[in-house]
Write a protein that holds these residues in place. Structure first.
Motif, PDB file in Angstrom:
ATOM      1  N   HIS A  16      68.439 -47.652  49.800  1.00 49.45           N
ATOM      2  CA  HIS A  16      69.891 -48.045  49.689  1.00 49.45           C
ATOM      3  C   HIS A  16      70.578 -46.918  50.138  1.00 49.45           C
ATOM      4  N   ARG A  51      64.654 -51.270  48.232  1.00 48.87           N
ATOM      5  CA  ARG A  51      64.276 -52.658  48.092  1.00 48.87           C
ATOM      6  C   ARG A  51      63.053 -53.173  48.788  1.00 48.87           C
ATOM      7  N   ASN A  68      65.893 -39.238  43.352  1.00 47.16           N
ATOM      8  CA  ASN A  68      65.840 -40.594  42.963  1.00 47.16           C
ATOM      9  C   ASN A  68      65.987 -41.299  44.601  1.00 47.16           C
ATOM     10  N   ASN A 109      60.670 -49.147  38.513  1.00 48.69           N
ATOM     11  CA  ASN A 109      61.684 -50.264  38.410  1.00 48.69           C
ATOM     12  C   ASN A 109      63.256 -49.542  38.452  1.00 48.69           C
ATOM     13  N   GLY A 110      63.869 -50.055  39.406  1.00 46.55           N
ATOM     14  CA  GLY A 110      65.478 -49.620  39.555  1.00 46.55           C
ATOM     15  C   GLY A 110      66.029 -49.694  38.223  1.00 46.55           C
ATOM     16  N   HIS A 111      67.285 -48.909  38.238  1.00 47.73           N
ATOM     17  CA  HIS A 111      68.080 -49.151  36.779  1.00 47.73           C
ATOM     18  C   HIS A 111      68.499 -50.569  36.543  1.00 47.73           C
ATOM     19  N   GLY A 142      66.009 -53.356  41.877  1.00 47.14           N
ATOM     20  CA  GLY A 142      65.315 -52.701  43.156  1.00 47.14           C
ATOM     21  C   GLY A 142      64.395 -51.857  42.418  1.00 47.14           C
ATOM     22  N   CYS A 143      63.885 -50.847  43.218  1.00 47.23           N
ATOM     23  CA  CYS A 143      62.726 -50.096  42.995  1.00 47.23           C
ATOM     24  C   CYS A 143      63.353 -48.608  43.142  1.00 47.23           C
ATOM     25  N   ARG A 144      63.001 -47.619  42.121  1.00 53.16           N
ATOM     26  CA  ARG A 144      63.235 -46.234  42.069  1.00 53.16           C
ATOM     27  C   ARG A 144      62.169 -45.249  42.143  1.00 53.16           C
ATOM     28  N   THR A 191      65.758 -44.612  46.069  1.00 49.11           N
ATOM     29  CA  THR A 191      65.977 -46.145  45.711  1.00 49.11           C
ATOM     30  C   THR A 191      65.791 -46.683  46.907  1.00 49.11           C
TER      31      THR A 191
END
Length: 364
Positions: free
Chosen positions: A292, A306, A302, A329-331, A336-338, A304
């Motif tokens: 991101h 996709r 962090n 899992n993203g917020h 997305g992913c984190r 982040t």
């Protein structure tokens, strides 16, 4: 105490991973703290035993983070969210303006609270770019007579971080460092005030650290409720009311652990190595994974990203969970992913995630 325990690959954004050694030490001392016959949680915050814990934690943080003599270190409660209110309540006086740099959800929340209490304006914002970057210094628009300029040093939801900090001259610079405090060396003298919830790099949730320049503190309003005045807590060494004693004890143990790693410089080097493992996989994936944040604004705390398409992303997160990865899992607000790779997240966890990502891409 060296016990073999099964530990998850904990990549939670907060509360997040704590050093295993610290948890085991707390486990040892939980029932009987240094022969007192009781836990730190059971002691009076006025006792000699607890006073040593409290004083030592402050002294250790000052030494580790090279905090100058003209700064106070406070242990408060209410998280960064209470600081969003306390800051303008103490320092944004009638006729003054506070300037806020918008780099994500938490800086938006800080700005919203300031607007309730006084005249707050946006000094710069990267919202139009979906918070993919940190603004350049020459984009910051504030005035010489502002009460302060506020920044959020690391943005957990969008995965961006200030690589360097602006020099605001005589205008006090205030930073919410909740998610990257103690992750790298910082020139504290640039800031009038730094605040941080402990639950990412400093210990368990419940403690909020405030590092505040004494000269700035002297300018605080007197017309503030007692418990919400920084002066109250500075005057009473953060013991005006019952502090979060167990959280402060844990914070002190985390600081000892940072010392044992070689200090903040050594931790920073390891954080760069850990983040590089994951960013390198993203960059080499030919678009299978997409980060991101833009380069130059990427967070070391962090990460982040996709996955190529929505169905694959769901599958990625499901398989990652089965493989023992927690908190990927993203917020909920962005999806997305984190991967949160705070100080206490082991190198091995980041290596395992990098390998998992490579294997998943190879399969699909």
């Amino acid at each position: 105490m060296t016990t073999t325990v099964k530990r998850a690959y904990n990549l939670n954004a907060g509360p997040s991973a704590l050093p295993l050694e610290v948890l085991q030490k707390a486990q040892e001392e939980l029932v009987d703290f240094k022969g007192a016959g009781m836990s730190v949680m059971e002691m009076s915050h006025r006792s000699k035993e607890y006073d040593e814990v409290h004083t030592e934690a402050i002294a250790r943080l000052k030494k580790l983070y090279n905090i100058p003599e003209n700064y106070e270190v406070l242990f408060l409660q209410g998280g960064a969210s209470l600081q969003f209110t306390m800051l303008p309540m103490n320092f944004l006086k009638e006729g003054q303006t506070a300037s806020y740099v918008q780099t994500g959800s938490w800086s938006e929340k800080a700005f919203k609270e300031a607007k309730v209490l006084g005249n707050a304006v946006i000094a710069a914002s990267t919202k139009e770019n979906n918070y993919k970057n940190i603004p350049a210094f020459d984009e910051l628009n504030y005035n010489a007579d502002d009460a302060y300029v506020h920044i959020t040093s690391n943005n957990t939801i969008f995965g961006t971080e200030w690589a360097e900090f602006p020099d605001t001259g005589d205008v006090p610079l205030v930073a919410d460092m909740s998610s990257d405090i103690l992750s790298k060396p910082v020139d504290i003298s640039k800031f009038a005030m730094i605040y941080a919830g402990a639950q990412k790099n400093l210990g368990p949730s419940g403690v909020t650290v405030v590092i505040i320049r004494k000269e700035f503190l002297e300018t605080a309003s007197e017309n503030v409720p007692t418990i919400l005045s920084y002066k109250t807590h500075a005057d009473k060494n953060s013991l005006y009311n019952t502090p979060p004693t167990f959280g402060i004890y844990m914070l002190g143990e985390v600081l000892k652990w940072v010392e044992a790693q070689g200090g903040v410089e050594a931790v920073a080097k390891r954080n760069e190595e850990k983040a590089a493992l994951i960013y390198d996989v993203i960059d080499a994936s030919n678009g299978f994974y997409t980060g991101h944040a833009v380069e130059g604004s990427r967070s070391l705390m962090n990460i982040t990203f996709r996955v190529a398409d929505e169905e694959l992303e769901k599958q990625f997160l499901a398989e990652a969970k089965e493989a023992g990865f927690v908190g990927l899992n993203g917020h909920r607000s962005v999806g997305g992913c984190r991967a949160s790779t705070y100080n206490a997240v082991p190198y091995e966890t980041c290596q395992a995630l990098a390998n998992f990502m490579k294997d998943f891409q190879a399969k699909h």
